[in-house]
Design an enzyme around this catalytic site. Structure first.
Site, mmCIF file in Angstrom:
data_model
loop_
_atom_site.group_PDB
_atom_site.id
_atom_site.type_symbol
_atom_site.label_atom_id
_atom_site.label_comp_id
_atom_site.label_asym_id
_atom_site.label_seq_id
_atom_site.Cartn_x
_atom_site.Cartn_y
_atom_site.Cartn_z
ATOM 1 N N ASP A 37 0.863 -1.197 0.000
ATOM 2 C CA ASP A 37 0.000 0.000 0.000
ATOM 3 C C ASP A 37 0.889 1.234 0.000
ATOM 4 O O ASP A 37 1.419 1.630 1.036
ATOM 5 C CB ASP A 37 -0.903 0.005 1.237
ATOM 6 C CG ASP A 37 -2.095 -0.913 1.056
ATOM 7 O OD1 ASP A 37 -2.386 -1.701 1.960
ATOM 8 O OD2 ASP A 37 -2.732 -0.832 -0.014
ATOM 9 N N ASP A 179 -10.372 -4.628 -1.520
ATOM 10 C CA ASP A 179 -9.384 -4.253 -0.516
ATOM 11 C C ASP A 179 -10.049 -3.355 0.521
ATOM 12 O O ASP A 179 -10.562 -2.293 0.190
ATOM 13 C CB ASP A 179 -8.242 -3.497 -1.214
ATOM 14 C CG ASP A 179 -7.187 -3.001 -0.266
ATOM 15 O OD1 ASP A 179 -6.252 -2.329 -0.733
ATOM 16 O OD2 ASP A 179 -7.297 -3.258 0.951
HETATM 17 C C1 DX5 Z 1 -6.559 1.207 2.658
HETATM 18 C C2 DX5 Z 1 -5.680 -0.002 2.687
HETATM 19 C C3 DX5 Z 1 -6.320 -1.100 3.526
HETATM 20 C C4 DX5 Z 1 -5.439 -2.277 3.686
HETATM 21 C C5 DX5 Z 1 -6.223 -3.468 4.194
HETATM 22 O O1 DX5 Z 1 -5.932 2.209 1.937
HETATM 23 O O2 DX5 Z 1 -5.462 -0.441 1.351
HETATM 24 O O3 DX5 Z 1 -7.516 -1.474 2.899
HETATM 25 O O4 DX5 Z 1 -4.870 -2.596 2.484
HETATM 26 O O5 DX5 Z 1 -6.560 -3.169 5.491
HETATM 27 P P1 DX5 Z 1 -7.606 -4.064 6.327
HETATM 28 O O6 DX5 Z 1 -7.590 -5.449 5.740
HETATM 29 O O7 DX5 Z 1 -7.070 -4.035 7.722
HETATM 30 O O8 DX5 Z 1 -8.907 -3.379 6.155
#
Ligand code: DX5
Length: 226
Positions: A37, A179
């Site tokens: 990310d 995601d």
């Molecule tokens: C947001 C991020 C999150 C991350 C996943 O910008 O991209 O979505 O990857 O986080 P969780 O799985 O903890 O929601």
């Protein structure tokens, strides 16, 4: 033929002083790829991985890396992230004035191109670039942070993206990824709607049974919707 289910971590929840160990552990846990990310503090109010950070872990695994570029100027840094070892670059529709050109530039760098939609962005925004991508990411949270709640109202949008991909004759080559807030309690809704690449951060790293059990649980649940 339905695209295979893939389970992939966001490394956002990791202790950044132990990134290398986390990459090795994720490989051993059986994930299909690793998502980085990338945040620039402008497109989203957070700042994360530069290309050199990703490059420092490249030799620790043969798993594919994808860079989720939550950045205002993806064209500026795309080459650096490919050189760092990312096989796929995901750019946000909302950050690209010339999305068609940006995706073409990524392909010319030798990476595969993918496009992401924030929760408020309609699927129609990618209708004219599906031939340039191998994946469409439907965000199920507002980008910037892990640990947020899954936005279940995105499920009709996931289904619409999958329908558009299939209608374009790309069902055998284009994945639909989600995601944000993906966990044992939300993964089946996303998979039923048409997602086949499932990104999870918190649900993997906070699972009581450890990474391997977490990956297997999500994979089993998602495949059970087929
Ligand atoms: C947001 C991020 C999150 C991350 C996943 O910008 O991209 O979505 O990857 O986080 P969780 O799985 O903890 O929601």
């Amino acid at each position: 033929m339905a695209r295979p289910i893939q389970i992939a971590p966001s490394v956002l929840p990791v202790d950044f002083s132990k990134l290398g160990e986390a990459v090795v552990a994720l490989d051993q846990a059986g994930v299909d790829l690793i998502q980085w990310d990338v945040m620039d503090g402008q497109f989203v109010p957070n700042l994360t991985f530069g290309p050199d950070v990703i490059a420092s872990t490249r030799s620790l695994t043969t798993l594919p890396f994808e860079a989720h570029l939550m950045v205002l100027t993806p064209d500026v840094m795309a080459k650096r992230y490919v050189e760092a070892g990312c096989q796929r670059l995901i750019v946000h529709v909302e950050a690209c004035t010339h999305l068609h050109r940006t995706l073409g530039n990524i392909r010319e760098l030798g990476a595969t191109a993918a496009v992401a939609l924030n929760p408020s962005t309609p699927p129609s925004e990618v209708a004219n670039v599906l031939d340039l991508v191998d994946l469409v990411l439907v965000m199920t949270v507002n980008p910037g942070f892990g640990g947020q709640s899954y936005i279940s109202t995105m499920e009709p949008k996931i289904a619409e993206v999958r329908r558009m991909v299939n209608a374009a004759g790309l069902e055998d080559s284009v994945d639909v990824e989600v995601d944000g807030g993906i966990s044992a309690s939300t993964v089946q809704g996303a998979a039923r709607a048409g997602a086949n690449v499932l990104i999870a951060g918190s649900a993997l790293f906070k699972h009581a049974g450890g990474l391997g059990a977490a990956v297997q649980e999500l994979r089993t649940l998602a495949n059970a919707t087929r």
